[in-house]
Scaffold this motif. Sequence first.
Motif, mmCIF file in Angstrom:
data_model
loop_
_atom_site.group_PDB
_atom_site.id
_atom_site.type_symbol
_atom_site.label_atom_id
_atom_site.label_comp_id
_atom_site.label_asym_id
_atom_site.label_seq_id
_atom_site.Cartn_x
_atom_site.Cartn_y
_atom_site.Cartn_z
ATOM 1 N N GLY A 49 -3.871 12.429 -11.038
ATOM 2 C CA GLY A 49 -5.291 12.644 -11.307
ATOM 3 C C GLY A 49 -5.484 13.699 -12.377
ATOM 4 O O GLY A 49 -4.557 14.385 -12.795
ATOM 5 N N GLY A 50 -6.719 13.822 -12.834
ATOM 6 C CA GLY A 50 -7.020 14.825 -13.848
ATOM 7 C C GLY A 50 -8.298 14.506 -14.585
ATOM 8 O O GLY A 50 -9.103 13.686 -14.134
ATOM 9 N N LEU A 51 -8.462 15.172 -15.721
ATOM 10 C CA LEU A 51 -9.657 15.020 -16.546
ATOM 11 C C LEU A 51 -9.333 14.123 -17.740
ATOM 12 O O LEU A 51 -8.326 14.328 -18.424
ATOM 13 C CB LEU A 51 -10.122 16.389 -17.029
ATOM 14 N N VAL A 52 -10.198 13.154 -17.974
ATOM 15 C CA VAL A 52 -10.004 12.233 -19.093
ATOM 16 C C VAL A 52 -11.363 11.897 -19.679
ATOM 17 O O VAL A 52 -12.380 11.923 -18.974
ATOM 18 C CB VAL A 52 -9.262 10.960 -18.626
ATOM 19 N N GLN A 53 -11.386 11.610 -20.975
ATOM 20 C CA GLN A 53 -12.633 11.218 -21.611
ATOM 21 C C GLN A 53 -12.944 9.755 -21.319
ATOM 22 O O GLN A 53 -12.031 8.943 -21.062
ATOM 23 C CB GLN A 53 -12.545 11.421 -23.113
ATOM 24 N N ALA A 54 -14.204 9.429 -21.365
ATOM 25 C CA ALA A 54 -14.613 8.041 -21.166
ATOM 26 C C ALA A 54 -13.888 7.130 -22.154
ATOM 27 O O ALA A 54 -13.719 7.473 -23.323
ATOM 28 C CB ALA A 54 -16.126 7.909 -21.344
ATOM 29 N N GLY A 55 -13.427 5.992 -21.639
ATOM 30 C CA GLY A 55 -12.647 5.067 -22.445
ATOM 31 C C GLY A 55 -11.154 5.292 -22.356
ATOM 32 O O GLY A 55 -10.370 4.449 -22.816
ATOM 33 N N GLY A 56 -10.762 6.408 -21.776
ATOM 34 C CA GLY A 56 -9.358 6.741 -21.659
ATOM 35 C C GLY A 56 -8.693 6.091 -20.461
ATOM 36 O O GLY A 56 -9.303 5.280 -19.741
ATOM 37 N N SER A 57 -7.438 6.468 -20.239
ATOM 38 C CA SER A 57 -6.632 5.878 -19.169
ATOM 39 C C SER A 57 -5.941 6.954 -18.346
ATOM 40 O O SER A 57 -5.670 8.056 -18.846
ATOM 41 C CB SER A 57 -5.563 4.946 -19.763
ATOM 42 N N LEU A 58 -5.687 6.621 -17.113
ATOM 43 C CA LEU A 58 -4.888 7.449 -16.222
ATOM 44 C C LEU A 58 -4.053 6.536 -15.345
ATOM 45 O O LEU A 58 -4.461 5.400 -15.056
ATOM 46 C CB LEU A 58 -5.759 8.331 -15.323
ATOM 47 N N ARG A 59 -2.921 7.062 -14.891
ATOM 48 C CA ARG A 59 -2.081 6.326 -13.953
ATOM 49 C C ARG A 59 -1.833 7.194 -12.733
ATOM 50 O O ARG A 59 -1.270 8.279 -12.845
ATOM 51 C CB ARG A 59 -0.748 5.951 -14.581
ATOM 52 N N LEU A 60 -2.272 6.704 -11.599
ATOM 53 C CA LEU A 60 -2.056 7.396 -10.335
ATOM 54 C C LEU A 60 -0.805 6.852 -9.662
ATOM 55 O O LEU A 60 -0.493 5.661 -9.761
ATOM 56 C CB LEU A 60 -3.249 7.218 -9.398
ATOM 57 N N SER A 61 -0.116 7.736 -8.953
ATOM 58 C CA SER A 61 1.053 7.346 -8.173
ATOM 59 C C SER A 61 0.898 7.853 -6.758
ATOM 60 O O SER A 61 0.256 8.884 -6.519
ATOM 61 C CB SER A 61 2.337 7.939 -8.769
ATOM 62 N N CYS A 62 1.500 7.132 -5.831
ATOM 63 C CA CYS A 62 1.468 7.536 -4.424
ATOM 64 C C CYS A 62 2.798 7.154 -3.806
ATOM 65 O O CYS A 62 3.131 5.964 -3.743
ATOM 66 C CB CYS A 62 0.321 6.870 -3.693
ATOM 67 N N ALA A 63 3.528 8.146 -3.325
ATOM 68 C CA ALA A 63 4.835 7.910 -2.734
ATOM 69 C C ALA A 63 4.791 8.173 -1.237
ATOM 70 O O ALA A 63 4.276 9.210 -0.791
ATOM 71 C CB ALA A 63 5.875 8.817 -3.389
ATOM 72 N N ALA A 64 5.345 7.252 -0.484
ATOM 73 C CA ALA A 64 5.428 7.389 0.970
ATOM 74 C C ALA A 64 6.783 7.954 1.349
ATOM 75 O O ALA A 64 7.810 7.560 0.797
ATOM 76 C CB ALA A 64 5.217 6.042 1.641
ATOM 77 N N SER A 65 6.765 8.873 2.299
ATOM 78 C CA SER A 65 8.014 9.440 2.795
ATOM 79 C C SER A 65 7.881 9.700 4.281
ATOM 80 O O SER A 65 6.779 9.720 4.829
ATOM 81 C CB SER A 65 8.346 10.742 2.063
ATOM 82 N N GLY A 66 9.013 9.913 4.929
ATOM 83 C CA GLY A 66 8.994 10.200 6.355
ATOM 84 C C GLY A 66 9.800 9.186 7.128
ATOM 85 O O GLY A 66 10.716 8.580 6.604
ATOM 86 N N SER A 67 9.419 9.013 8.373
ATOM 87 C CA SER A 67 10.164 8.157 9.279
ATOM 88 C C SER A 67 9.470 6.814 9.441
ATOM 89 O O SER A 67 8.431 6.728 10.109
ATOM 90 C CB SER A 67 10.308 8.845 10.637
#
Length: 120
Positions: A9-27
């Motif tokens: 996540g973060g700050l981006v200008q309109a028209g821009g792009s971002l890539r979110l990631s989510c990693a699962a860990s544990g049992s």
Amino acid sequence: QVQLVESGGGLVQAGGSLRLSCAASGSFISINNMGWYRQTPGNERELVATTSRSGTTDYAASMKGRFTISRDNNKNTVYLQMNALKPEDTAVYYCNADSFSPGIGIRNVWGQGTLVTVSS
């Protein structure tokens, strides 16, 4: 116990792009459905996109064509590529997943959220 850790996540200008990631860990033995949701102050959490373990995807209508969800089962990680971002996409984005563990069954887990801010 299963943990989901989001990043990107973060700050981006309109028209821009971002890539979110989510990693699962544990049992757990496997991670089944994974998805992204978002929430703005005073509003309910809403669906962004989901993906099954086999890769079947579903999108909210307003995100279809701009956002792409994908996953890497070997890494137990789900991604959200967001393009052509609009100020109204500003929200806290949450990762969600169904984990399976023997003796426990399926648990639905939420990440802590990552803030995406789109400036005009």
